[in-house]
Write a protein that holds these residues in place. Sequence first.
Motif, PDB file in Angstrom:
ATOM      1  N   UNK A   1      31.980  -0.629-127.737  1.00 57.05           N
ATOM      2  CA  UNK A   1      33.375  -0.196-127.679  1.00 57.05           C
ATOM      3  C   UNK A   1      33.975  -0.615-126.335  1.00 57.05           C
ATOM      4  N   UNK A   2      35.275  -0.848-126.342  1.00 59.18           N
ATOM      5  CA  UNK A   2      35.949  -1.211-125.090  1.00 59.18           C
ATOM      6  C   UNK A   2      36.468   0.078-124.466  1.00 59.18           C
ATOM      7  N   UNK A   3      35.921   0.380-123.285  1.00 59.19           N
ATOM      8  CA  UNK A   3      36.286   1.646-122.649  1.00 59.19           C
ATOM      9  C   UNK A   3      37.550   1.449-121.819  1.00 59.19           C
ATOM     10  N   UNK A   4      38.636   1.949-122.302  1.00 60.39           N
ATOM     11  CA  UNK A   4      39.904   1.839-121.585  1.00 60.39           C
ATOM     12  C   UNK A   4      39.939   2.877-120.463  1.00 60.39           C
ATOM     13  N   UNK A   5      40.790   2.667-119.430  1.00 60.36           N
ATOM     14  CA  UNK A   5      40.858   3.677-118.356  1.00 60.36           C
ATOM     15  C   UNK A   5      41.203   5.063-118.911  1.00 60.36           C
ATOM     16  N   UNK A   6      40.651   6.074-118.286  1.00 59.35           N
ATOM     17  CA  UNK A   6      40.901   7.443-118.740  1.00 59.35           C
ATOM     18  C   UNK A   6      42.362   7.811-118.542  1.00 59.35           C
ATOM     19  N   UNK A   7      42.879   8.699-119.367  1.00 61.40           N
ATOM     20  CA  UNK A   7      44.283   9.112-119.246  1.00 61.40           C
ATOM     21  C   UNK A   7      44.371  10.569-118.816  1.00 61.40           C
ATOM     22  N   UNK A   8      45.588  10.936-118.314  1.00 64.17           N
ATOM     23  CA  UNK A   8      45.633  12.228-117.636  1.00 64.17           C
ATOM     24  C   UNK A   8      45.832  13.398-118.596  1.00 64.17           C
ATOM     25  N   UNK A   9      46.450  13.180-119.734  1.00 61.59           N
ATOM     26  CA  UNK A   9      46.588  14.299-120.666  1.00 61.59           C
ATOM     27  C   UNK A   9      46.683  13.806-122.109  1.00 61.59           C
ATOM     28  N   UNK A  10      46.687  14.734-123.042  1.00 61.97           N
ATOM     29  CA  UNK A  10      46.707  14.371-124.452  1.00 61.97           C
ATOM     30  C   UNK A  10      48.014  13.730-124.892  1.00 61.97           C
ATOM     31  N   UNK A  11      49.162  14.238-124.446  1.00 65.98           N
ATOM     32  CA  UNK A  11      50.394  13.544-124.822  1.00 65.98           C
ATOM     33  C   UNK A  11      50.344  12.051-124.471  1.00 65.98           C
ATOM     34  N   UNK A  12      49.805  11.703-123.288  1.00 67.51           N
ATOM     35  CA  UNK A  12      49.732  10.286-122.906  1.00 67.51           C
ATOM     36  C   UNK A  12      48.880   9.508-123.895  1.00 67.51           C
ATOM     37  N   UNK A  13      47.752  10.111-124.311  1.00 66.47           N
ATOM     38  CA  UNK A  13      46.855   9.403-125.223  1.00 66.47           C
ATOM     39  C   UNK A  13      47.498   9.249-126.590  1.00 66.47           C
ATOM     40  N   UNK A  14      48.267  10.268-127.008  1.00 65.39           N
ATOM     41  CA  UNK A  14      48.935  10.172-128.310  1.00 65.39           C
ATOM     42  C   UNK A  14      49.983   9.073-128.288  1.00 65.39           C
ATOM     43  N   UNK A  15      50.705   8.961-127.152  1.00 67.55           N
ATOM     44  CA  UNK A  15      51.676   7.878-127.022  1.00 67.55           C
ATOM     45  C   UNK A  15      50.962   6.539-127.091  1.00 67.55           C
ATOM     46  N   UNK A  16      49.833   6.442-126.375  1.00 65.83           N
ATOM     47  CA  UNK A  16      49.078   5.185-126.338  1.00 65.83           C
ATOM     48  C   UNK A  16      48.596   4.813-127.738  1.00 65.83           C
ATOM     49  N   UNK A  17      48.161   5.815-128.477  1.00 64.05           N
ATOM     50  CA  UNK A  17      47.670   5.568-129.835  1.00 64.05           C
ATOM     51  C   UNK A  17      48.821   5.110-130.730  1.00 64.05           C
ATOM     52  N   UNK A  18      49.933   5.800-130.614  1.00 65.00           N
ATOM     53  CA  UNK A  18      51.091   5.488-131.441  1.00 65.00           C
ATOM     54  C   UNK A  18      51.583   4.069-131.153  1.00 65.00           C
ATOM     55  N   UNK A  19      51.544   3.672-129.885  1.00 61.40           N
ATOM     56  CA  UNK A  19      52.057   2.363-129.509  1.00 61.40           C
ATOM     57  C   UNK A  19      51.041   1.260-129.758  1.00 61.40           C
ATOM     58  N   UNK A  20      49.790   1.633-130.040  1.00 59.04           N
ATOM     59  CA  UNK A  20      48.783   0.618-130.335  1.00 59.04           C
ATOM     60  C   UNK A  20      48.065   0.072-129.112  1.00 59.04           C
ATOM     61  N   UNK A  21      48.312   0.614-127.937  1.00 57.77           N
ATOM     62  CA  UNK A  21      47.593   0.124-126.757  1.00 57.77           C
ATOM     63  C   UNK A  21      46.130   0.569-126.775  1.00 57.77           C
ATOM     64  N   UNK A  22      45.834   1.624-127.521  1.00 59.06           N
ATOM     65  CA  UNK A  22      44.431   2.001-127.759  1.00 59.06           C
ATOM     66  C   UNK A  22      44.236   2.157-129.270  1.00 59.06           C
ATOM     67  N   UNK A  23      42.961   2.065-129.683  1.00 63.45           N
ATOM     68  CA  UNK A  23      42.662   2.248-131.104  1.00 63.45           C
ATOM     69  C   UNK A  23      42.296   3.690-131.427  1.00 63.45           C
ATOM     70  N   UNK A  24      41.923   4.433-130.380  1.00 62.44           N
ATOM     71  CA  UNK A  24      41.567   5.811-130.632  1.00 62.44           C
ATOM     72  C   UNK A  24      41.216   6.528-129.358  1.00 62.44           C
ATOM     73  N   UNK A  25      41.142   7.844-129.423  1.00 62.39           N
ATOM     74  CA  UNK A  25      40.694   8.592-128.258  1.00 62.39           C
ATOM     75  C   UNK A  25      39.753   9.711-128.701  1.00 62.39           C
TER      76      UNK A  25
END
Lengths: 524, 246
Positions: free
Chosen positions: A173-197
């Motif tokens: 798996x490609x380990x992306x940099x950690x994010x500071x909170x869940x809203x940020x990860x949800x945005x990232x997921x929605x935008x497609x910059x990550x595949x999952x968290x």
Amino acid sequence: MHQRRNLLIFLGMLFFTLLTVPTVTSHAADETFKVGMEAGYPPFNWTQNDASNGAVKIQGTSTYAGGYDVQMAKKVAKSLGKKLVIVKTEWDGLSPALTSGKIDAIIAGMSPTPQRRKAIDFTDTYYKSQLVVIVRKDGKFTNAKSLKDFKNAKLTGQLNTFHYTALDQIKGAIKEPAMKDFPSMRVALESGTIDGYVSEKPEGISVTNADPNVKMIELKGNNGFKTNPEDTDLAIGVRKGDADKLKIDHALAKISQSQRDDLMDQAVAQQPQSGNKQENWFIAIFQQYGGMLLRGTGVTLLISMVGTIVGFMIGLLIGILRTIPKTGSVLRRTCLKVVDWLLSVYIEVFRGTPMIVQAAVLYYGAAQAFGWNMDRLVAALLIVSINTGAYLAEIMRGGIMSVDDGQFEAAHALGMTHLQTMFKIILPQAIRNSLPAVTNEFVINIKDTSVLSIISVSELFFSGSTIAGQNFQFFHTYLVICLIYLVLTFTITRILRFVERKMDGPQNYNLMANQDQVTTPTAS
Amino acid sequence: MTNLLEVQHLEKSFGEHQVLKDINLQVEPGEVLSIIGSSGSGKSTLLRCINLLEQPTSGTINFHGDNILATKFDVATYRAKVGMVFQSFNLFNNLNVLQNCVVGQTTVLHRNVIAARKTALEQLAKVGMTPYVNAKPAQLSGGQMQRVGIARAVSMNPEILLFDEPTSALDPEMVDDVLDSMRALAHTGLTMILVTHEMAFARDISDHVVFMDLGVIAEEGTAEEIFSHPQEARTQEFLKRYLNRV
């Protein structure tokens, strides 16, 4: 690092005492039970606008916290015989807030990791969870059954959690940099910059309930993450040696597993939903959260305006002090040199460190080192003022030096003292010349107050994050915030441009035929 | 005869470089003194030492018999009595023409605004700048700025007025306006010390002329003595160069 931190604390304190009457209160033992949480991690804790479903008011705001953690906190507070106070705190700020005495306990879905145990103590478990992966329903990994299926997936997790370190168990798996909170990860997921968290099951249930586009992947048995009970168990963080620890353990023991499951089911059912009848998302956000946005805008404007004005005065004062000619008696020259050196240190330190770090050091440092429990807004105003002062000090010095020596000489030749020369002749020109730079600093301040979310000041960005955490409309909410920032900075720029033109006076002058026509207001 | 200003054994060095060597000078009330000499001879430095824009290295300067270099001497009050007109005008850019002539009076002499404005307007009228009282310095020509500079200095009612090459930065056609203003002032009996390259003008209005060369006073005398019968070879050489050029 440690030395610099001490120096920062020292300087912070110094200017604090110099500049304002400290509105600090010592944290004497009182009968409240102050619990810290993010209020943004449903179903454990979230923010809502009313007291429905047993939500508790968040200290210093007009919003309420609800969720599993809040219900647990109520039970614990009741058995301790104390009044529950909820303090909304960023995840990274929880531990320092506890050790510095700003809160009495952390109930925030936190696991008692060995690393955390070094700094704080934990009670017995109050919830047991399981790791899951949140992906897009229409994405490549929607049918994953085991960790192996996540090969080449871009995955991440929350900073400073075992969620993130658990990613190491997924080979390929490609380990992306950690994010500071869940809203940020949800945005990232929605935008497609990550595949999952990576998340825990309760958060997974919540997000899938709220957002039909995401899917929670549960991994069973050997196909799943190997986790340490210390990680999946959630416990209440308390200060080391806290006498209440045993009492809390006692209270937790009385809450049965079925009661816990009921509470979690309720929390998942009650958490904020994105369903809104209003068709237009823009109007919907303003209808639902207009008040919160307005307050956030107000706080941002207040902090940046006071910060810029006070910073300007600090800068002006320092500019004047540093341009006093170093002549006269040896004592006078020595004093001036010492003052000059101290001011250089102040400028270098506050210009050379990020405001976010200064805010954390001052706010948590003051509490930890001196037991000062200052108001968040006061701390914010202080930090922005001191920080702006450091920048503007150099700008004002430049403004003073940009006035040619000839005008100093002419004023001295008329018999003016250094101070008279400064106030009548030099400063009006220096201020006029540095006004564009001050405008710039004001605009920067409006935007940079967003870093103050580290000490939980409810400015515009903090309000935006809160709203996004509630309505799950990340792009839309941040777009609205973006627009408000733009309107603010644009308006401020225009106003100050107008002030510049006012200061310049008329472009043309009227020729006077005789003395009787002269009506010019005179200096002084 | 009581001297208004008396300079004795004045020396000034900038680091190793000695600019003024053993300067002795007396100025009587009502006298017009011109200091001439080539560039770098120390004329301007001498003038700047007199109102303490430069701190002399040694020597004494007496004003009404008081040593202005004494540690307890009130420099600000002294400077208010010694006006200065600069080569580069040095008007206050934030103030208009009238305010430039008022600010010193109200701040240093503590005159009330009405009286200060009255004085300023009188002086501005004398230099022909009344129409421009509302203008900012940036809106004026060099000759106009220098006339305001003169009005600003005279508005303080100084006992001595110092001119540091007042026309050197001006276009030739503006020089005459400024010289006319200075000539009018000289006729009022105001004591003036003038550093200039305008030889004809210096000859015309000076009671006393000092020729400086390499930081010393090479020759001094009446205007007639210096310009018509210079004794020293270097004075003759200097005047020859200047008069040929003009």
